[in-house]
Design a protein around this motif. Structure first.
Motif, mmCIF file in Angstrom:
data_model
loop_
_atom_site.group_PDB
_atom_site.id
_atom_site.type_symbol
_atom_site.label_atom_id
_atom_site.label_comp_id
_atom_site.label_asym_id
_atom_site.label_seq_id
_atom_site.Cartn_x
_atom_site.Cartn_y
_atom_site.Cartn_z
ATOM 1 N N THR A 1 4.999 1.837 5.428
ATOM 2 C CA THR A 1 4.354 1.924 4.111
ATOM 3 C C THR A 1 5.085 1.063 3.079
ATOM 4 O O THR A 1 4.451 0.450 2.225
ATOM 5 C CB THR A 1 4.289 3.380 3.614
ATOM 6 N N GLU A 2 6.410 0.996 3.179
ATOM 7 C CA GLU A 2 7.166 0.130 2.266
ATOM 8 C C GLU A 2 6.833 -1.333 2.514
ATOM 9 O O GLU A 2 6.725 -2.120 1.571
ATOM 10 C CB GLU A 2 8.665 0.364 2.415
ATOM 11 N N SER A 3 6.656 -1.697 3.760
ATOM 12 C CA SER A 3 6.325 -3.084 4.095
ATOM 13 C C SER A 3 4.953 -3.459 3.539
ATOM 14 O O SER A 3 4.783 -4.552 2.981
ATOM 15 C CB SER A 3 6.344 -3.280 5.614
ATOM 16 N N ILE A 4 3.994 -2.562 3.685
ATOM 17 C CA ILE A 4 2.648 -2.825 3.167
ATOM 18 C C ILE A 4 2.695 -2.975 1.654
ATOM 19 O O ILE A 4 2.100 -3.900 1.089
ATOM 20 C CB ILE A 4 1.679 -1.702 3.595
ATOM 21 N N ALA A 5 3.419 -2.087 0.993
ATOM 22 C CA ALA A 5 3.530 -2.148 -0.465
ATOM 23 C C ALA A 5 4.243 -3.431 -0.901
ATOM 24 O O ALA A 5 3.865 -4.066 -1.896
ATOM 25 C CB ALA A 5 4.288 -0.933 -0.980
ATOM 26 N N ARG A 6 5.268 -3.844 -0.157
ATOM 27 C CA ARG A 6 5.999 -5.061 -0.486
ATOM 28 C C ARG A 6 5.099 -6.288 -0.357
ATOM 29 O O ARG A 6 5.117 -7.182 -1.211
ATOM 30 C CB ARG A 6 7.220 -5.181 0.437
ATOM 31 N N HIS A 7 4.280 -6.330 0.676
ATOM 32 C CA HIS A 7 3.361 -7.451 0.841
ATOM 33 C C HIS A 7 2.331 -7.495 -0.290
ATOM 34 O O HIS A 7 1.967 -8.569 -0.766
ATOM 35 C CB HIS A 7 2.660 -7.373 2.202
ATOM 36 N N ARG B 1 1.661 -10.519 -3.015
ATOM 37 C CA ARG B 1 0.376 -11.169 -3.317
ATOM 38 C C ARG B 1 0.114 -11.162 -4.823
ATOM 39 O O ARG B 1 -0.341 -12.161 -5.391
ATOM 40 C CB ARG B 1 -0.763 -10.441 -2.600
ATOM 41 N N ILE B 2 0.396 -10.044 -5.468
ATOM 42 C CA ILE B 2 0.195 -9.950 -6.914
ATOM 43 C C ILE B 2 1.105 -10.930 -7.636
ATOM 44 O O ILE B 2 0.691 -11.609 -8.589
ATOM 45 C CB ILE B 2 0.443 -8.501 -7.391
ATOM 46 N N GLN B 3 2.341 -11.055 -7.181
ATOM 47 C CA GLN B 3 3.295 -11.985 -7.802
ATOM 48 C C GLN B 3 2.825 -13.430 -7.660
ATOM 49 O O GLN B 3 2.903 -14.210 -8.609
ATOM 50 C CB GLN B 3 4.676 -11.805 -7.170
ATOM 51 N N VAL B 4 2.330 -13.788 -6.493
ATOM 52 C CA VAL B 4 1.841 -15.151 -6.279
ATOM 53 C C VAL B 4 0.679 -15.446 -7.216
ATOM 54 O O VAL B 4 0.636 -16.499 -7.869
ATOM 55 C CB VAL B 4 1.422 -15.358 -4.801
ATOM 56 N N ARG B 5 -0.254 -14.521 -7.306
ATOM 57 C CA ARG B 5 -1.400 -14.720 -8.192
ATOM 58 C C ARG B 5 -0.960 -14.886 -9.636
ATOM 59 O O ARG B 5 -1.429 -15.764 -10.346
ATOM 60 C CB ARG B 5 -2.370 -13.551 -8.098
ATOM 61 N N SER B 6 -0.051 -14.048 -10.088
ATOM 62 C CA SER B 6 0.372 -14.124 -11.481
ATOM 63 C C SER B 6 1.104 -15.427 -11.766
ATOM 64 O O SER B 6 0.929 -16.025 -12.829
ATOM 65 C CB SER B 6 1.240 -12.927 -11.854
ATOM 66 N N GLU B 7 1.923 -15.893 -10.818
ATOM 67 C CA GLU B 7 2.632 -17.155 -11.021
ATOM 68 C C GLU B 7 1.667 -18.330 -11.064
ATOM 69 O O GLU B 7 1.823 -19.249 -11.866
ATOM 70 C CB GLU B 7 3.675 -17.357 -9.931
ATOM 71 N N VAL B 8 0.659 -18.312 -10.202
ATOM 72 C CA VAL B 8 -0.307 -19.411 -10.178
ATOM 73 C C VAL B 8 -1.150 -19.393 -11.443
ATOM 74 O O VAL B 8 -1.394 -20.436 -12.059
ATOM 75 C CB VAL B 8 -1.192 -19.324 -8.911
#
Length: 65
Positions: free
Chosen positions: A31-37, A41-48
């Motif tokens: 569950t931690e791995s899923i949340a980390r992924h 994804r959210i971080q990549v979107r916000s940076e772009v």
């Protein structure tokens, strides 16, 4: 009940407890791995999207989701 049976029951109980702990740990890690992924994804979107110099929206349709 003799001493050998007591030792055997105690051993089985310890094995069962260890198995349960290992199973819980594996579930937590999953569950931690899923949340980390998902956070990644959210971080990549916000940076772009925060990069104002290049308009990525016209090239990356997945940003609109």
């Amino acid at each position: 009940m003799n001493e050998a049976e007591k030792k055997l029951r105690k051993r089985h109980r310890h094995i069962e407890q260890a198995t349960n702990v290992n199973r819980k740990h594996a579930d937590i890690m999953k569950t931690e791995s899923i949340a980390r992924h998902e956070r990644s994804r959210i971080q990549v979107r916000s940076e772009v999207l925060d990069n104002r110099q290049i308009d990525y929206k016209s090239h990356m349709k997945w940003l609109e989701n």
